[in-house]
Design an enzyme around this catalytic site. Sequence first.
Site, PDB file in Angstrom:
ATOM      1  N   GLN A  44       0.828  -1.217   0.000  1.00 14.91           N
ATOM      2  CA  GLN A  44       0.000   0.000   0.000  1.00 14.91           C
ATOM      3  C   GLN A  44       0.861   1.264   0.000  1.00 14.91           C
ATOM      4  O   GLN A  44       0.439   2.307  -0.518  1.00 14.91           O
ATOM      5  CB  GLN A  44      -0.920   0.036   1.232  1.00 14.91           C
ATOM      6  CG  GLN A  44      -2.043  -0.987   1.201  1.00 14.91           C
ATOM      7  CD  GLN A  44      -1.671  -2.266   1.913  1.00 14.91           C
ATOM      8  OE1 GLN A  44      -0.510  -2.674   1.911  1.00 14.91           O
ATOM      9  NE2 GLN A  44      -2.637  -2.925   2.508  1.00 14.91           N
ATOM     10  N   ASP A  75      -6.008   1.064  12.727  1.00 14.83           N
ATOM     11  CA  ASP A  75      -7.227   0.300  12.438  1.00 14.83           C
ATOM     12  C   ASP A  75      -8.078   0.089  13.677  1.00 14.83           C
ATOM     13  O   ASP A  75      -9.292  -0.056  13.587  1.00 14.83           O
ATOM     14  CB  ASP A  75      -6.870  -1.044  11.796  1.00 14.83           C
ATOM     15  CG  ASP A  75      -6.416  -0.806  10.367  1.00 14.83           C
ATOM     16  OD1 ASP A  75      -5.236  -0.455  10.181  1.00 14.83           O
ATOM     17  OD2 ASP A  75      -7.260  -0.913   9.456  1.00 14.83           O
ATOM     18  N   LYS A 120      -1.315  -1.564  10.065  1.00 12.09           N
ATOM     19  CA  LYS A 120      -0.762  -2.500   9.072  1.00 12.09           C
ATOM     20  C   LYS A 120       0.506  -3.182   9.579  1.00 12.09           C
ATOM     21  O   LYS A 120       1.360  -2.553  10.197  1.00 12.09           O
ATOM     22  CB  LYS A 120      -0.479  -1.714   7.781  1.00 12.09           C
ATOM     23  CG  LYS A 120       0.041  -2.507   6.607  1.00 12.09           C
ATOM     24  CD  LYS A 120      -0.771  -3.737   6.282  1.00 12.09           C
ATOM     25  CE  LYS A 120      -2.243  -3.451   6.041  1.00 12.09           C
ATOM     26  NZ  LYS A 120      -3.084  -4.693   6.021  1.00 12.09           N
TER      27      LYS A 120
HETATM   28  O1  MRU Z   1      -5.296  -3.538   4.933  1.00 13.17           O
HETATM   29  P1  MRU Z   1      -5.535  -2.076   4.723  1.00 13.17           P
HETATM   30  O2  MRU Z   1      -4.878  -1.502   3.519  1.00 13.17           O
HETATM   31  O3  MRU Z   1      -7.009  -1.724   4.836  1.00 13.17           O
HETATM   32  O4  MRU Z   1      -4.829  -1.430   5.986  1.00 13.17           O
HETATM   33  C1  MRU Z   1      -4.826  -0.047   6.127  1.00 13.17           C
HETATM   34  C2  MRU Z   1      -4.065   0.443   7.271  1.00 13.17           C
HETATM   35  O5  MRU Z   1      -3.482  -0.304   8.053  1.00 13.17           O
HETATM   36  C3  MRU Z   1      -4.122   1.920   7.509  1.00 13.17           C
HETATM   37  O6  MRU Z   1      -2.929   2.393   8.021  1.00 13.17           O
HETATM   38  C4  MRU Z   1      -5.254   2.203   8.508  1.00 13.17           C
HETATM   39  O7  MRU Z   1      -6.440   1.600   8.085  1.00 13.17           O
HETATM   40  C5  MRU Z   1      -5.471   3.645   8.712  1.00 13.17           C
HETATM   41  S1  MRU Z   1      -6.234   4.397   7.337  1.00 13.17           S
HETATM   42  C6  MRU Z   1      -6.490   6.025   7.649  1.00 13.17           C
END
Ligand code: MRU
Length: 355
Positions: free
Chosen positions: A205, A246, A257
Amino acid sequence: MDTQKQFQSKIKTIEWVDNYSRMVDQTVIPYEYKFVNITNGEDMYDAIKTMIVRGAPAIGIAGAHGVVLFAQALAKEIPSVSDFKSELIKKAQYMKTSRPTAVNLMWACEKQIEIIKKSESDIRGIVNELKENAIRLENEDIEINKKIGDYGSQVVPKGATILTHCNAGALATVGYGTALGVVRSAYAKDNTIQVFADETRPRQQGARITTFELTMDGIPVTLITDGMCSYFMKKGMIDMVVVGADRIASNGDTANKIGTYTVAISAKYHNVPFYIAAPLSTIDTSIKSGDEIPIEERSHEEVTHINGKRICAEGVKVINPGFDVTPHELITGIITEKGILKPDYNKSIAEAFGI
Ligand code: MRU
């Protein structure tokens, strides 16, 4: 708070349009920047699960949209208000299960469930109330992120290099971003700041989405691989870390993440401030510590393959947790729309919630 200078970002990740949900397809970035229309609840469930839409606040809004889509469909099938309500609540509970870690998804679906339970309207009225609520949450998300950006920008040193992990940007929210909201607000005041973006294996990402959106907005960004952060911290090249979240427990332990924990340990060792940027909807006051946060286990193919090509011995054993939990003692502050929460987090989080 300095609200004078705000960065204008054109990105709108997810939006309710007439009777469907329109979102940026994040599985094809950076090769394509295209939108998909989600017109029923099952497709929304799959869009969240397969990460067409991703990032905690964005999947919260997607969940709220999903409940409206289910409501629209059930309204055509069920004549009785009480049967409609009970079926729809089951669908909303089901929507919550599309991904387990980001609590914003459960939070937004719960907001819709509250409306379903409390509404005294007929079926059409309930569908409209749910739609209005989804649009309200959508608009609020951008306003909240701008506040997070403004508060966060106050702790960004002049000319800073900010390290971030994964994508907590406009594309992880409705717009503006949380961690990258801090970057946008700081850049509006001081265009000598820059970002170092961790690649963020396995789904990249950072490489795919963070570099894409910062480049699109003209903010300087340098891509590094996940193992490089300590090297650059030791050289004194990183002034602060800002990442998203999250789910945050009552004591400040934060799931984000996979790989975030490693960055936080390295930041502590090198005396680099480590901040979380997240809305209050990411804080789960029902849990005491990070031990209670469910960690998503994802497909092994995310690790064994890149762009559909195997990168390891065939049949090798794989483990793929999608998130890790950074212990609260490694976190300098949690940047929220109500200001920057500082340790003791049990106290500052309770105060932010008025509990
Ligand atoms: O698996 P993902 O791409 O949904 O994980 C996203 C993350 O870990 C972001 O850092 C988190 O959701 C914060 S988004 C503002």
